[in-house]
Design a protein around this motif. Structure first.
Motif, short mmCIF file in Angstrom:
data_model
loop_
_atom_site.label_atom_id
_atom_site.label_comp_id
_atom_site.label_asym_id
_atom_site.label_seq_id
_atom_site.Cartn_x
_atom_site.Cartn_y
_atom_site.Cartn_z
N ALA A 149 -11.18 0.81 14.67
CA ALA A 149 -11.77 0.66 13.33
C ALA A 149 -11.51 1.95 12.57
N PHE A 150 -11.00 1.83 11.36
CA PHE A 150 -10.54 2.98 10.59
C PHE A 150 -11.47 3.30 9.42
N ASP A 151 -11.55 4.57 9.11
CA ASP A 151 -12.30 5.02 7.93
C ASP A 151 -11.46 4.87 6.66
N VAL A 152 -10.14 5.01 6.80
CA VAL A 152 -9.22 4.92 5.66
C VAL A 152 -7.94 4.25 6.12
N ALA A 153 -7.39 3.38 5.26
CA ALA A 153 -6.05 2.84 5.46
C ALA A 153 -5.21 3.23 4.26
N MET A 154 -4.08 3.89 4.50
CA MET A 154 -3.20 4.34 3.42
C MET A 154 -1.91 3.52 3.43
N LEU A 155 -1.51 3.06 2.24
CA LEU A 155 -0.24 2.36 2.06
C LEU A 155 0.47 2.98 0.87
N THR A 156 1.30 3.95 1.14
CA THR A 156 2.01 4.65 0.08
C THR A 156 3.38 4.02 -0.09
N ALA A 157 3.62 3.43 -1.25
CA ALA A 157 4.92 2.81 -1.57
C ALA A 157 5.30 1.72 -0.57
N VAL A 158 4.33 0.86 -0.25
CA VAL A 158 4.56 -0.21 0.72
C VAL A 158 4.36 -1.59 0.10
N GLY A 159 3.30 -1.75 -0.69
CA GLY A 159 2.88 -3.08 -1.14
C GLY A 159 3.95 -3.87 -1.86
N MET A 160 4.84 -3.21 -2.59
CA MET A 160 5.85 -3.91 -3.38
C MET A 160 6.98 -4.46 -2.52
N HIS A 161 6.98 -4.15 -1.22
CA HIS A 161 7.98 -4.71 -0.32
C HIS A 161 7.55 -6.05 0.27
N LEU A 162 6.35 -6.50 -0.04
CA LEU A 162 5.81 -7.75 0.51
C LEU A 162 5.79 -8.83 -0.57
N ASP A 163 6.14 -10.06 -0.19
CA ASP A 163 6.05 -11.16 -1.14
C ASP A 163 4.60 -11.64 -1.23
N THR A 164 4.32 -12.61 -2.07
CA THR A 164 2.93 -13.00 -2.34
C THR A 164 2.18 -13.44 -1.08
N PRO A 165 2.70 -14.39 -0.27
CA PRO A 165 1.97 -14.76 0.94
C PRO A 165 1.75 -13.58 1.89
N GLU A 166 2.75 -12.71 1.99
CA GLU A 166 2.62 -11.54 2.86
C GLU A 166 1.54 -10.59 2.36
N ARG A 167 1.43 -10.45 1.04
CA ARG A 167 0.40 -9.56 0.49
C ARG A 167 -1.00 -10.10 0.77
N VAL A 168 -1.16 -11.40 0.68
CA VAL A 168 -2.46 -12.02 1.01
C VAL A 168 -2.81 -11.75 2.46
N HIS A 169 -1.86 -11.99 3.34
CA HIS A 169 -2.07 -11.80 4.78
C HIS A 169 -2.36 -10.34 5.10
N ALA A 170 -1.59 -9.44 4.48
CA ALA A 170 -1.75 -8.01 4.75
C ALA A 170 -3.13 -7.51 4.33
N MET A 171 -3.61 -7.94 3.17
CA MET A 171 -4.91 -7.47 2.69
C MET A 171 -6.03 -7.92 3.62
N ARG A 172 -5.92 -9.13 4.14
CA ARG A 172 -6.93 -9.62 5.09
C ARG A 172 -6.97 -8.74 6.34
N HIS A 173 -5.79 -8.40 6.84
CA HIS A 173 -5.74 -7.56 8.04
C HIS A 173 -6.31 -6.17 7.75
N LEU A 174 -5.92 -5.58 6.65
CA LEU A 174 -6.38 -4.23 6.33
C LEU A 174 -7.89 -4.20 6.20
N SER A 175 -8.45 -5.19 5.54
CA SER A 175 -9.91 -5.25 5.40
C SER A 175 -10.58 -5.35 6.76
N SER A 176 -9.99 -6.13 7.65
CA SER A 176 -10.61 -6.33 8.97
C SER A 176 -10.56 -5.07 9.83
N PHE A 177 -9.62 -4.16 9.53
CA PHE A 177 -9.50 -2.91 10.30
C PHE A 177 -10.48 -1.84 9.83
N LEU A 178 -11.04 -2.00 8.63
CA LEU A 178 -11.86 -0.94 8.04
C LEU A 178 -13.30 -0.99 8.48
#
Length: 204
Positions: free
Chosen positions: A107-136
């Motif tokens: 479980a993380f206090d901070v998740a950093m994504l520097t210059a990453v989000g624009m490499h994901l398409d729409t479904p991938e961005r939805v999936h990624a945000m769910r995972h990041l939230s679950s790790f915090l």
């Protein structure tokens, strides 16, 4: 792993040039606007798309421990050799699934994504945000930057609206606490009209 990950196109081939560019910029040049959101006590931070490890090294100097995720072999090998610290654990993994990170049960206090989000398409961005939230942890933050403008040749990149990202975050229980768009700090990109949106979200 990099050859199997969409979004990493152009990074392995230009690793030396990119490393030189990244290493010339300080952590606070890049992240000063949201540095106040970093924990004041030693904490666990997830750095997705860690690149050369410059940010992970700066975080280690602050006393934080970082899981540095980098799917491009050349960048990860450089970082793990250059940035030697017991506070940095390098991982060969990638969004949107982050399967290796998930298996670590952290479980993380901070998740950093520097210059990453624009490499994901729409479904991938939805999936990624769910995972990041679950790790915090509750009260933890996602700190991210998204590039806008001319796409470099050979790159896999999408135009991502800040408003869309805020909505995705809200749907995952993340509240936006910072949003700003400004010109690139790199003169060559700035002259081409490239801008960056910086976003910070807090898990409720």
């Amino acid at each position: 792993m990099s050859s199997n990950v969409l979004g990493t196109e152009g990074y392995a081939e230009n690793a030396a040039q990119l490393i030189e560019r990244w290493e010339s910029m300080s952590f606070f040049d890049l992240h000063g606007d949201v540095a106040h959101l970093l924990p004041e006590v030693p904490s666990l931070i997830l750095d997705v798309g860690a690149g050369s490890g410059k940010d992970a090294a700066a975080l280690a100097e602050m006393g934080h421990s970082t899981v540095a995720v980098e799917p491009v072999d050349g960048l990860r090998k450089f970082g793990s050799t250059r940035q030697r610290s017991s506070r940095i654990e390098w991982v060969d993994d990638s969004l949107p699934d982050l399967n290796v990170v998930h298996s670590m049960n952290l479980a993380f206090d901070v998740a950093m994504l520097t210059a990453v989000g624009m490499h994901l398409d729409t479904p991938e961005r939805v999936h990624a945000m769910r995972h990041l939230s679950s790790f915090l942890l509750t009260g933890g933050h996602v700190l991210m930057t998204i590039r806008h403008g001319l796409v470099p040749a050979g790159r896999h990149m999408f135009e991502v609206a800040a408003e869309e990202t805020m909505q995705l975050a809200a749907d995952c229980g993340l509240r936006c606490v910072y949003s700003e768009t400004k010109g690139s700090i790199q003169e060559s990109n700035r002259n081409q009209g490239v801008t960056w949106t910086r976003l910070a979200f807090r898990r409720n």
